[in-house]
Each structure stands twice: as structure tokens, then as C-alpha cells.
Design an enzyme around this catalytic site. Structure first.
Site, PDB file in Angstrom:
ATOM      1  N   ASP A  89     -10.219  -4.133  -4.534  1.00 28.30           N
ATOM      2  CA  ASP A  89      -9.390  -3.113  -3.899  1.00 28.30           C
ATOM      3  C   ASP A  89      -9.514  -1.835  -4.706  1.00 28.30           C
ATOM      4  OD1 ASP A  89      -7.380  -1.507  -2.833  1.00 28.30           O
ATOM      5  OD2 ASP A  89      -5.816  -3.036  -2.952  1.00 28.30           O
ATOM      6  N   HIS A 134      -7.932  -5.380  -0.332  1.00 27.33           N
ATOM      7  CA  HIS A 134      -6.771  -4.659   0.180  1.00 27.33           C
ATOM      8  C   HIS A 134      -6.430  -5.188   1.570  1.00 27.33           C
ATOM      9  CE1 HIS A 134      -4.117  -1.121  -0.047  1.00 27.33           C
ATOM     10  NE2 HIS A 134      -4.243  -1.080   1.278  1.00 27.33           N
ATOM     11  N   SER A 176       0.837  -1.197   0.000  1.00 21.78           N
ATOM     12  CA  SER A 176       0.000   0.000   0.000  1.00 21.78           C
ATOM     13  C   SER A 176       0.875   1.252   0.000  1.00 21.78           C
ATOM     14  CB  SER A 176      -0.952  -0.050   1.197  1.00 21.78           C
ATOM     15  OG  SER A 176      -1.978   0.910   1.082  1.00 21.78           O
TER      16      SER A 176
END
Length: 302
Positions: free
Chosen positions: A245, A275, A156
Site C-alpha cells: 500500500d 490498500h 483511508s
């Protein structure tokens, strides 16, 4: 396909909790630690040979870091790892098992870096810390992994930092980018398709950016959006994204841009996953498979 049936109950549990953007950063950090640290089953912690607390250089002061060593004897690669959390939450503990998994699965020394977080330290503190830390790690390879191979990894926002470092620090040999954010100013279908109901939500992403990047930041600055950096001659990359996601298409676009620039890339969008799946091995067999496969591909680059 639908959301992985083993992750669906987790999403229901998470939906009962207050939205992160309704919290203060400190409250959000505590909530995230509860989810990722306090609720983790000790039986799922990946074993490694040793774990050592240390410090690495930051942009303006030393940073906490943690060294994970594999069971293997002899010289091995070294990986500088950066945790996710929107540049606002996350720490060495929340991503302890991710570091362990990369250490054991890639047979590498992993140095997990505790870079400064927003809003206490806004952009460009995080990328400058990541660059300084990686340069420091590069100067200590003999004492760390022992080989001359240095790679980067992150998930991320940590994937963003890993991508930035790969562009800014010479000598990186490989990069593992796990559902990275690379083009915060971009507009991609998955941002709308997966805006609500899949753990990371569009409103939370906006809250992260509001805390991290005050008004006036150039959204195409390569230190915040590596998509707009120089992609030529970058190290080979493994890019892992998830079907449900909001960052799915951002990561896919970066993988495609790297490939167009002549970089060796292996990109997989894992069906049914969301995610954060790299920390969902305790809940989902599909997540365990995706983690194992991504790290094995990374190991092949090392």
C-alpha cells in the site's frame, strides 16, 4: 512476501479498467460503487440486528447517516464511522459491509456518516462535517449504544477523518484507523515502492488531493494532516496497514508518533495485502483474518 495469491487475480482484473484519474468524479463514484456494491456477493454481507437510515448534524447542514445495531441486548459502545475514498468517492453503501463487520465484531452500534465530498465541497468541509457529526452522535449516546463509550473508526481518507476527530472532539475512548492517510505532505518509502500496480496508485492519490485540497492549503494543518496535530492524551488506537500500500509507511509513522506521545497503540502491517483489503473478505482468507483481528483488537479497547 509476494502479494496474497488470492488477491493477485483481483489486481489483474482491476488493471484492465481505466485509471480513476482519467474519469470525472461522478464517473469514478459510479465505478467504485460497481466494484464495491454491485459486485458484492450477498452471501458475504455480515448480518446485524438492524439497520436504520437517519441524519446527523454536519458543519452547515444535516448529513445522511446509517445506524447499525448488533444482536446483543443492553447497553453497548457507539462508533462514529467515516468511509474512505480519497474524500472524492465512497458513500454509505460502498462501506456498508465494513460498518456491519465493526458492528458485529466489536458488539457496538455503528453510525456511518455520509460527509460531503470533493470537488463539490473541498477542504475543510469533510473534517468539519466529521467533527460536527461526532459531537451530535456524542449527544445521543443514550439512544444509540446506550453506554457512555464513544469511539471512531475509518479507512483511508475515513481513517484521516477518524484521527482528526479523535484530536478535536473530547471524550473519544478509542480509534480504529485502517490504512489511514495522516501526513499528505510527507515523503515515505512506500509511496515510491507501491506507486503502481497495487489498486491505490500514486497518480490516483494525486488526483484525490487535487480535487480535495486546492492550492494554498497548509499541508501541515492538523485538519488535513493529523500527524501534525496535538497527539498528547489521545485515545488508544488500533492501526492496520498493508504491505503493498502506498500509505503503508504513513500509517506506520502515525502509529509510532502516537506511541511516542504516550498513546496506547497496536499497529500491524499485514503481509501480502493491499490498500482496500477491508472490503476484500470475499476474495482473500488473509484479508478476512486481518479484518477479524483488527476489529477484535478494537473491541478490546471498547
Amino acid at each position: 512476501m509476494p502479494v496474497d495469491h488470492e488477491i493477485a487475480p483481483l489486481l489483474q482484473l482491476l488493471s484492465a479498467n481505466p485509471a480513476m484519474e482519467t474519469m470525472t468524479p461522478e464517473e469514478a463514484r459510479t465505478a467504485f460503487r460497481t466494484l464495491t456494491v454491485d459486485m458484492r456477493d450477498p452471501a458475504t454481507v455480515v448480518p446485524v440486528a438492524s439497520v436504520e437510515e437517519t441524519q446527523v448534524a454536519g458543519a452547515d447542514r444535516p448529513l445522511r447517516a446509517r445506524i447499525y445495531r448488533p444482536e446483543s441486548a443492553g447497553a453497548v459502545p457507539t462508533v462514529a464511522m467515516f468511509h474512505g475514498g480519497g474524500f472524492v468517492i465512497g458513500d454509505l453503501d460502498t462501506h456498508d459491509n465494513m460498518a456491519r463487520a465493526i458492528c458485529a465484531g466489536a458488539n457496538a452500534v455503528v453510525v456511518s456518516v455520509d460527509y460531503r465530498l470533493a470537488p463539490e465541497a473541498t477542504f475543510p468541509a469533510a473534517p468539519l462535517d466529521a467533527i460536527a457529526a461526532t459531537k451530535d452522535i456524542a449527544s445521543r449516546l443514550t439512544d444509540l449504544g446506550g453506554s457512555e463509550v464513544l469511539a471512531v473508526a475509518g479507512d483511508s481518507s475515513g481513517g484521516n477523518l477518524a484521527a482528526v476527530v479523535a484530536q478535536q472532539v473530547p471524550g473519544i475512548k478509542a480509534q480504529l484507523l485502517i490504512y489511514p492517510v495522516t501526513d499528505g505532505g510527507g515523503s515515505y518509502p512506500s509511496l515510491a515502492e507501491n506507486a503502481v500496480g497495487y489498486f491505490l496508485e500514486a497518480s490516483t492519490m494525486a488526483w484525490f488531493i487535487d480535487n480535495y485540497a486546492p492550492d494554498g492549503i497548509d499541508p501541515q494543518d492538523p485538519l488535513i494532516a493529523p500527524m501534525h496535530g496535538d497527539l498528547a492524551d489521545l485515545p488508544p488506537a488500533v492501526v492496520a496497514t498493508a504491505e503493498f500500500d502506498p500509505l503503508r509507511d504513513d500509517g506506520a509513522a502515525y502509529a509510532a508518533a502516537l506511541e511516542a506521545a504516550g498513546v496506547q497503540v497496536t499497529h500491524t502491517t499485514y503481509p501480502g495485502l493491499i490498500h482496500g483489503f477491508f472490503d476484500m473478505d470475499a476474495f482473500s482468507g488473509a484479508a478476512r483474518t486481518a479484518i477479524k483481528e483488527s476489529i477484535e483488537r478494537f473491541a478490546g479497547l471498547l
